[in-house]
Scaffold this motif. Structure first.
Motif, PDB file in Angstrom:
ATOM      1  N   LEU A 127       0.439  -1.421  -0.110  1.00  0.00           N
ATOM      2  CA  LEU A 127       0.218   0.296   0.117  1.00  0.00           C
ATOM      3  C   LEU A 127       0.729   0.979  -0.199  1.00  0.00           C
ATOM      4  O   LEU A 127       0.392   2.281   0.628  1.00  0.00           O
ATOM      5  CB  LEU A 127      -0.778   0.220   1.084  1.00  0.00           C
ATOM      6  N   LEU A 128       1.290   0.952  -0.766  1.00  0.00           N
ATOM      7  CA  LEU A 128       2.696   2.301  -0.666  1.00  0.00           C
ATOM      8  C   LEU A 128       2.329   3.675  -1.637  1.00  0.00           C
ATOM      9  O   LEU A 128       3.001   4.839  -2.018  1.00  0.00           O
ATOM     10  CB  LEU A 128       4.036   2.151  -1.695  1.00  0.00           C
ATOM     11  N   THR A 129       1.570   2.949  -2.838  1.00  0.00           N
ATOM     12  CA  THR A 129       1.398   4.200  -4.110  1.00  0.00           C
ATOM     13  C   THR A 129      -0.070   4.513  -4.021  1.00  0.00           C
ATOM     14  O   THR A 129      -0.653   3.876  -3.078  1.00  0.00           O
ATOM     15  CB  THR A 129       1.110   3.383  -5.319  1.00  0.00           C
ATOM     16  N   GLU A 130      -0.821   4.954  -5.066  1.00  0.00           N
ATOM     17  CA  GLU A 130      -1.799   5.815  -4.315  1.00  0.00           C
ATOM     18  C   GLU A 130      -2.706   5.096  -4.432  1.00  0.00           C
ATOM     19  O   GLU A 130      -3.974   4.681  -4.995  1.00  0.00           O
ATOM     20  CB  GLU A 130      -2.142   7.369  -5.124  1.00  0.00           C
ATOM     21  N   THR A 131      -2.689   4.245  -6.375  1.00  0.00           N
ATOM     22  CA  THR A 131      -3.293   3.380  -7.181  1.00  0.00           C
ATOM     23  C   THR A 131      -3.716   1.974  -6.008  1.00  0.00           C
ATOM     24  O   THR A 131      -4.676   1.485  -5.809  1.00  0.00           O
ATOM     25  CB  THR A 131      -2.719   3.031  -8.450  1.00  0.00           C
ATOM     26  N   GLU A 132      -2.353   1.335  -5.041  1.00  0.00           N
ATOM     27  CA  GLU A 132      -3.250  -0.393  -4.517  1.00  0.00           C
ATOM     28  C   GLU A 132      -3.464   0.627  -3.054  1.00  0.00           C
ATOM     29  O   GLU A 132      -4.291   0.195  -3.115  1.00  0.00           O
ATOM     30  CB  GLU A 132      -1.330  -0.088  -4.017  1.00  0.00           C
ATOM     31  N   ILE A 133      -3.318   1.983  -2.593  1.00  0.00           N
ATOM     32  CA  ILE A 133      -4.056   1.766  -1.478  1.00  0.00           C
ATOM     33  C   ILE A 133      -5.224   2.040  -2.066  1.00  0.00           C
ATOM     34  O   ILE A 133      -6.881   1.879  -1.242  1.00  0.00           O
ATOM     35  CB  ILE A 133      -3.873   3.297  -0.963  1.00  0.00           C
ATOM     36  N   ALA A 134      -5.980   3.046  -3.174  1.00  0.00           N
ATOM     37  CA  ALA A 134      -7.176   3.145  -2.815  1.00  0.00           C
ATOM     38  C   ALA A 134      -7.626   1.394  -4.226  1.00  0.00           C
ATOM     39  O   ALA A 134      -8.751   2.152  -3.464  1.00  0.00           O
ATOM     40  CB  ALA A 134      -7.205   4.041  -4.691  1.00  0.00           C
ATOM     41  N   ASP A 135      -7.078   0.977  -4.530  1.00  0.00           N
ATOM     42  CA  ASP A 135      -8.125  -0.604  -4.516  1.00  0.00           C
ATOM     43  C   ASP A 135      -7.868  -0.927  -3.390  1.00  0.00           C
ATOM     44  O   ASP A 135      -9.165  -1.637  -3.792  1.00  0.00           O
ATOM     45  CB  ASP A 135      -6.864  -1.044  -5.567  1.00  0.00           C
TER      46      ASP A 135
END
Length: 215
Positions: A127-135
């Motif tokens: 969960l280090l990128t915006e995409t990973e977090i948003a997913d």
């Protein structure tokens, strides 16, 4: 043959001795179980016991300490003001701080903070990128676009930056770290164990009350 009364006296004596030993084993000392910040920081709420946990979602020690800390928080009276401050020792950890404040802004912090840590430590999600977090947030039933708007908002980004500044002001060099009343610092690593850290927090809480919440 020992009489009944003598047996009772013996049992009571042993209980007292046991209590003394227990108290001695829980002896709490400044410099060993807790330390005092060289520069006392202002508290947000006057007339209360302020308790801050500096933590990072990705810290295994924070994850390990969470059950004991949560239990401690739940049994506190109304004069204890507890809050968490996310720590980003590196710039690439700032997304975690933004995640924390975005969830808080959406009223989802209490429901999802533990799940964030579980996802990272048990499901190996970084969960280090915006995409990973948003997913991941979307997988928890939260509208992705609403979350991203909050995550990117000026208010959330500002809080994440302020948390970084607060971390530096409090001279935090490891997590989890507990700071009470803007000056008393302890942690499982400082106190020696999770249980001792909780005992130190209880001790400092009473000390702060006796000092009438002064700094």
């Amino acid at each position: 043959m020992i009489s009944f009364n003598k047996r009772i006296l013996t049992i009571l004596t042993l209980c007292c001795l046991s209590g003394i030993v227990s108290a001695q084993s829980q002896k709490i000392e400044e410099g060993f179980d807790y330390r005092i910040l060289p520069i006392v920081q202002p508290v947000e709420t006057k007339g209360k016991v302020e308790v801050i946990e500096f933590f990072w979602y990705g810290c295994p020690h924070c994850y390990d300490f969470e059950p004991e800390l949560s239990s401690w928080v739940k049994r506190q009276p109304k004069d204890v003001a507890f809050r968490r401050v996310p720590v980003a020792f590196r710039d690439d950890f700032m997304p975690h701080s933004q995640l924390f404040y975005a969830l808080e802004a959406m009223g989802k912090g209490d429901a999802l903070n533990d799940k964030v840590m579980y996802a990272m430590h048990k499901e190996n999600k970084r969960l280090l990128t915006e995409t990973e977090i948003a997913d991941w947030v979307a997988s928890q039933g939260i509208d992705r676009n609403t979350f991203l708007a909050t995550y990117r908002s000026f208010a959330v980004v500002s809080k994440a930056r302020a948390a970084k500044q607060l971390t530096e002001a409090y001279r935090i060099d490891g997590v989890p770290t507990i700071v009470m009343q803007g000056k008393y610092v302890t942690s499982p690593s400082i106190a020696g164990s999770k249980a001792k850290a909780i005992a130190v927090m209880d001790y400092l809480e009473e000390k702060i009350r006796k000092d009438k919440y002064k700094q």
